[in-house]
Design an enzyme around this catalytic site. Sequence first.
Site, short mmCIF file in Angstrom:
data_model
loop_
_atom_site.label_atom_id
_atom_site.label_comp_id
_atom_site.label_asym_id
_atom_site.label_seq_id
_atom_site.Cartn_x
_atom_site.Cartn_y
_atom_site.Cartn_z
N GLU A 80 13.39 5.70 6.22
CA GLU A 80 13.25 5.80 4.77
C GLU A 80 14.60 5.95 4.07
O GLU A 80 15.46 6.71 4.51
CB GLU A 80 12.35 7.00 4.41
CG GLU A 80 10.94 6.91 4.96
CD GLU A 80 10.14 5.72 4.40
OE1 GLU A 80 10.53 5.17 3.35
OE2 GLU A 80 9.13 5.36 5.04
N ARG A 90 -3.38 10.11 -2.52
CA ARG A 90 -4.50 9.17 -2.45
C ARG A 90 -5.72 9.84 -1.83
O ARG A 90 -6.85 9.54 -2.15
CB ARG A 90 -4.02 7.98 -1.60
CG ARG A 90 -4.97 6.86 -1.36
CD ARG A 90 -4.28 5.76 -0.51
NE ARG A 90 -3.63 6.31 0.68
CZ ARG A 90 -4.24 6.54 1.83
NH1 ARG A 90 -5.52 6.28 1.97
NH2 ARG A 90 -3.58 7.04 2.87
N CYS A 143 4.42 13.10 3.34
CA CYS A 143 5.68 12.69 3.96
C CYS A 143 6.82 12.61 2.94
O CYS A 143 7.91 13.13 3.18
CB CYS A 143 5.53 11.35 4.68
SG CYS A 143 4.55 11.49 6.19
N HIS A 167 9.20 6.86 9.47
CA HIS A 167 7.76 6.65 9.65
C HIS A 167 7.50 5.80 10.90
O HIS A 167 8.25 4.87 11.19
CB HIS A 167 7.17 5.91 8.44
CG HIS A 167 6.64 6.81 7.37
ND1 HIS A 167 7.16 6.86 6.10
CD2 HIS A 167 5.60 7.70 7.39
CE1 HIS A 167 6.46 7.73 5.37
NE2 HIS A 167 5.51 8.26 6.13
N1 PCA Z 1 1.87 10.73 7.30
C1 PCA Z 1 1.52 11.07 5.94
C2 PCA Z 1 1.56 12.57 5.88
C3 PCA Z 1 1.57 13.03 7.30
C4 PCA Z 1 1.87 11.83 8.10
O1 PCA Z 1 2.09 11.80 9.31
C5 PCA Z 1 2.40 10.39 4.89
O2 PCA Z 1 2.93 9.29 5.16
O3 PCA Z 1 2.56 10.92 3.80
#
Ligand code: PCA
Length: 215
Positions: A80, A90, A143, A167
Amino acid sequence: MKTILVTAFEPFGGDAINPSWEAIKPLQNSRIADAHIKVHQLPCIFDTSLTQLYTLIDDYQPELVISVGLAGGRQDITVERVAININDARIADNAGKQPIDTPVIAEGPAAYFSSLPIKAMVNALNIAGIPAAVSQTAGTFVCNHVMYGLLHYLAQKYPAARGGFIHVPYLPEQAVEHENMPSMSLESMTIALRTAIEVAWNNKSDIVVTGGATH
Ligand code: PCA
């Protein structure tokens, strides 16, 4: 010994596992040069996740903090670039909270850029044969919330420390349940995260990649 703090999340949204946690667990106490890796799971809950993260940072005084989460539907490991000062959920978090258009930190700046060498990390993963890309949005759920809170806390309290967010996609066994979704093996994810952490530790500034390794 220096510390690299790596966090991942508990399962959320009805899934039984969260690949971010499964993938970082094997890295517990492993070493990169003169640093050791400490891994911790955070709850997928607004605010509580940040309170726990701040305590971990105060306890370990890490020089590098990397948080990891699941982005179901993405095909790459995504590093990111930026966290924004907004919560816009959401779905409800694991405590049933669903904030809509609230700030992560009241009076905080609109956004923080990752202080990791994001292009160098993506580049190293691609060289290792693992699909990876820079992502321009960490979403507006927990996140992004954790990435924003992390970078805000470091900026305020530990300006010499660096931080960012990665991610990961679904695991193959999750893709069976989520139709037509891309996935990546746990083994590849763990190699990817270890490689990304190593590159982040060894490179304080980024490389220039022509063409842009981005989505
Ligand atoms: N993914 C979510 C929150 C926790 C996770 O592992 C997100 O992308 O916000």
